[in-house]
Design a protein around this motif. Structure first.
Motif, PDB file in Angstrom:
ATOM      1  N   UNK A  34       0.814  -1.211   0.000  1.00 33.24           N
ATOM      2  CA  UNK A  34       0.000   0.000   0.000  1.00 33.24           C
ATOM      3  C   UNK A  34       0.848   1.262   0.000  1.00 33.24           C
ATOM      4  N   UNK A  35       0.157   2.384   0.113  1.00 32.07           N
ATOM      5  CA  UNK A  35       0.812   3.683   0.199  1.00 32.07           C
ATOM      6  C   UNK A  35       1.318   3.994   1.594  1.00 32.07           C
ATOM      7  N   UNK A  36       1.287   3.035   2.495  1.00 33.55           N
ATOM      8  CA  UNK A  36       1.796   3.242   3.859  1.00 33.55           C
ATOM      9  C   UNK A  36       3.294   3.033   3.970  1.00 33.55           C
ATOM     10  N   UNK A  37       3.835   2.118   3.179  1.00 39.72           N
ATOM     11  CA  UNK A  37       5.242   1.739   3.278  1.00 39.72           C
ATOM     12  C   UNK A  37       5.913   1.908   1.917  1.00 39.72           C
ATOM     13  N   UNK A  38       7.108   2.472   1.932  1.00 42.21           N
ATOM     14  CA  UNK A  38       7.900   2.597   0.703  1.00 42.21           C
ATOM     15  C   UNK A  38       9.136   1.732   0.863  1.00 42.21           C
ATOM     16  N   UNK A  39       9.168   0.616   0.142  1.00 45.53           N
ATOM     17  CA  UNK A  39      10.274  -0.329   0.278  1.00 45.53           C
ATOM     18  C   UNK A  39      10.658  -0.912  -1.081  1.00 45.53           C
TER      19      UNK A  39
ATOM     20  N   UNK B  78       6.392   9.112   3.179  1.00 41.06           N
ATOM     21  CA  UNK B  78       6.323  10.538   3.474  1.00 41.06           C
ATOM     22  C   UNK B  78       4.888  11.031   3.403  1.00 41.06           C
ATOM     23  N   UNK B  79       4.124  10.492   2.469  1.00 36.62           N
ATOM     24  CA  UNK B  79       2.733  10.895   2.308  1.00 36.62           C
ATOM     25  C   UNK B  79       1.912  10.555   3.546  1.00 36.62           C
TER      26      UNK B  79
ATOM     27  N   UNK C  32      -5.443   5.692  -5.967  1.00 39.05           N
ATOM     28  CA  UNK C  32      -4.627   6.116  -4.829  1.00 39.05           C
ATOM     29  C   UNK C  32      -3.167   5.750  -5.045  1.00 39.05           C
ATOM     30  N   UNK C  33      -2.911   4.540  -5.499  1.00 39.71           N
ATOM     31  CA  UNK C  33      -1.526   4.111  -5.660  1.00 39.71           C
ATOM     32  C   UNK C  33      -0.812   4.876  -6.774  1.00 39.71           C
ATOM     33  N   UNK C  34      -1.481   5.141  -7.882  1.00 40.53           N
ATOM     34  CA  UNK C  34      -0.841   5.897  -8.967  1.00 40.53           C
ATOM     35  C   UNK C  34      -0.531   7.324  -8.527  1.00 40.53           C
TER      36      UNK C  34
ATOM     37  N   UNK D 163       3.471   8.766  -7.931  1.00 30.80           N
ATOM     38  CA  UNK D 163       3.946   9.971  -8.601  1.00 30.80           C
ATOM     39  C   UNK D 163       4.669  10.921  -7.658  1.00 30.80           C
ATOM     40  N   UNK D 164       4.325  10.871  -6.366  1.00 33.33           N
ATOM     41  CA  UNK D 164       4.939  11.791  -5.412  1.00 33.33           C
ATOM     42  C   UNK D 164       5.960  11.122  -4.495  1.00 33.33           C
ATOM     43  N   UNK D 165       5.781   9.838  -4.175  1.00 30.82           N
ATOM     44  CA  UNK D 165       6.622   9.185  -3.166  1.00 30.82           C
ATOM     45  C   UNK D 165       7.697   8.272  -3.729  1.00 30.82           C
ATOM     46  N   UNK D 166       7.571   7.848  -4.968  1.00 29.05           N
ATOM     47  CA  UNK D 166       8.535   6.885  -5.520  1.00 29.05           C
ATOM     48  C   UNK D 166       9.796   7.610  -5.990  1.00 29.05           C
ATOM     49  N   UNK D 167      10.580   8.066  -5.017  1.00 27.50           N
ATOM     50  CA  UNK D 167      11.788   8.827  -5.345  1.00 27.50           C
ATOM     51  C   UNK D 167      12.816   7.980  -6.091  1.00 27.50           C
ATOM     52  N   UNK D 168      12.776   6.675  -5.882  1.00 25.68           N
ATOM     53  CA  UNK D 168      13.714   5.795  -6.563  1.00 25.68           C
ATOM     54  C   UNK D 168      13.254   5.339  -7.932  1.00 25.68           C
TER      55      UNK D 168
END
Length: 504
Positions: free
Chosen positions: A72-77, A327-328, A459-461, A465-470
């Protein structure tokens, strides 16, 4: 304070040893040598069998963190190497059929179902003459079977339906059943559990066993999942519009007067406050090197953090693949909200004195309550708690055109407990879902909520667009991604028996 009962400690080895299925490439057919009348001869034997069936819940926190929270949009891994299973999940990789977690989750859930089916297949008045106890044991086994099948369809969609022990040859002729058919068994099992389980247990030794209210809460979640906006034709959401059925169950729990919100959010997860008034059903864990500790805690913190803070046999996430709170999500908390400060550790000092910029879930971690190793945390894991019942009610009211006043009262009660004194009004469905996101951070509900709501793709798209810095996550997210891949070894057992889910 503790626990499921003393059987969980003293009989765990016997129960789980006896209940392990015959492992072969026919993993889809969970057969056990215990499935004969030679074992189930009296009430004590059935209690041991149930202990084994409950023990299957140990993997629940890990499965739902990896397959729901990380998705989900809770964790960026995304990972720097991209080799961890959870990185593939985070990145919406289409090669998940070969990932180990797909296979271990599928096999684990079917082994658990086998345990429940074996109990149910052996119940009779001859071996259990006490009708009340016989009904309770049957109801506990059906509650667990319903829970395990609900997980299967939420993760995989259509799955083979085993409502009794079967032989390996029989299993080779049983295809995946439509989700609606699996729901039929789940609902029947949970309705039986509601009718035959006590509202509460009077013996401290029975803490952790399923109650009628746990069954109501789970069945309400089932009805709401069925009722949502369907994105995948073979996924868990059917668009059945059964919000009123869910509301009836939720109101029965609320009106029972047995549960309430804990005053302090942190106290829900305090090691000295387990089985508190907010808990409707949780998974029981014990520390002390007994083999029944909560390994799930180490799936959140980084290995370097563990080493610098003296966690024995540290474990934790790898340096190339931290599970960073997005971050979101952090930005969504108001400054006075206590939930983010309690739930998330922001930055830490490693063993070399270096500050590491990271954010990870810490709501289950208490450095003053460490076990003998990373597998040995004591804290119980909440599956259904009262805040979830309240917010599910607000969601069901919103979807069914119910009282806006009630919706606002519920959401403001949750926000008030979080330290937010300014009330809001005319709460929308989207606001309810965002409140759920903040309230249940790290509890494995977010992806399921997004799928149920029909919001997952949009929500995921937006989030990517904002959180996927990598720039690691696939932006080609479609309805296919609402469920996971069938493990490749299941497809290889018999050609043509199962088809792979589209998109994998």
């Amino acid at each position: 304070m503790k626990k499921l009962n003393k059987l969980y400690i003293t009989l765990l080895g016997l129960a789980t040893g006896a209940m392990v299925s015959c492992e072969s490439k026919l993993d889809q057919s969970p057969i056990s040598s215990i499935g004969s009348n030679a074992f189930y001869q009296n009430e004590s034997d059935f209690i041991k069998g149930l202990t084994g069936a409950y023990n299957g819940l140990n993997a629940y926190p890990i499965n739902h963190f990896e397959l729901s929270e990380v998705r989900s949009d809770n964790i960026y891994s995304p990972g720097t190497a991209g080799v961890r299973d959870y990185n593939l999940i985070n990145n919406f990789n289409t090669n998940l059929a070969t990932a180990g977690i797909m296979n271990s989750t599928w096999n684990g859930l079917y082994n658990n179902i086998m345990r429940a089916n074996t109990i149910l297949d052996n119940i009779s008045p001859d071996v259990l003459p006490d009708e009340a106890m016989r009904s309770r044991i049957e109801a506990e086994a059906k509650f667990l079977r319903g829970l395990y099948y609900f997980d299967l369809i939420r993760f995989y969609g259509k799955v083979p339906l085993f409502d009794r022990p079967v032989t390996p040859l029989e299993a080779l002729e049983i295809p995946r059943s439509p989700v609606a058919d699996v729901y039929g068994l789940i609902i029947a099992d949970l309705e039986f559990a509601i009718d035959n389980l006590p509202d509460e247990y009077t013996s401290a030794g029975d803490l952790g066993r399923a109650t009628s209210h746990a069954a109501r809460g789970l069945l309400a979640r089932v009805y709401m999942t069925r009722s949502g906006t369907q994105l995948h034709p073979d996924g868990p959401v059917l668009g059945t519009n059964e919000w009123s059925e869910a509301l009836t169950l939720l109101n029965e729990i609320i009106n029972s007067g047995q549960f309430d919100l804990v005053d302090d959010y942190a106290d829900i997860f305090a090691y000295d406050n387990e089985n508190n008034e907010e808990i409707i059903f949780d998974i029981q864990f014990l520390s002390g090197g007994l083999g029944v500790g909560g390994e799930y805690v180490q799936y959140h913190y980084p290995e370097a953090f563990a080493r610098s803070n003296g966690i024995p046999f540290a474990g934790g996430t790898f340096p190339d693949a931290p599970k960073t709170v997005s971050a979101d999500l952090m930005a969504s908390y108001e400054s006075v909200d206590v939930r983010d400060d309690f739930s998330v550790w922001v930055n830490y000092t490693d063993a070399n004195g270096n500050t590491v910029q990271d954010r990870f879930i810490k709501k289950y971690l208490d450095l003053d309550n460490l076990g003998v190793d990373r597998f040995d945390f004591e804290l119980n894991y909440p599956v259904i708690r009262y805040a979830d019942i309240l917010l599910m009610k607000a969601e069901a009211l919103s979807k069914s055109g119910g009282s806006q006043t009630e919706i606002d009262e519920i959401v403001n009660e949750i926000r008030g407990r979080a330290g937010i004194s300014t009330p809001i009004s005319n709460v929308t469905y989207d606001q309810i879902m965002e409140e759920r996101r903040r309230e249940f951070i790290g509890e494995g509900l977010r992806w399921h909520d997004l799928v149920r709501s029909g919001m997952a793709i949009d929500v995921m798209l937006d989030w990517i667009a904002t959180d996927d810095s990598g720039n690691k996550i696939s932006t080609d997210i479609t309805s296919d991604d609402m469920i996971y891949a069938v493990p490749i070894n299941q497809l290889d057992v018999k050609e043509g028996l199962y088809e792979q889910n589209p998109g994998y």
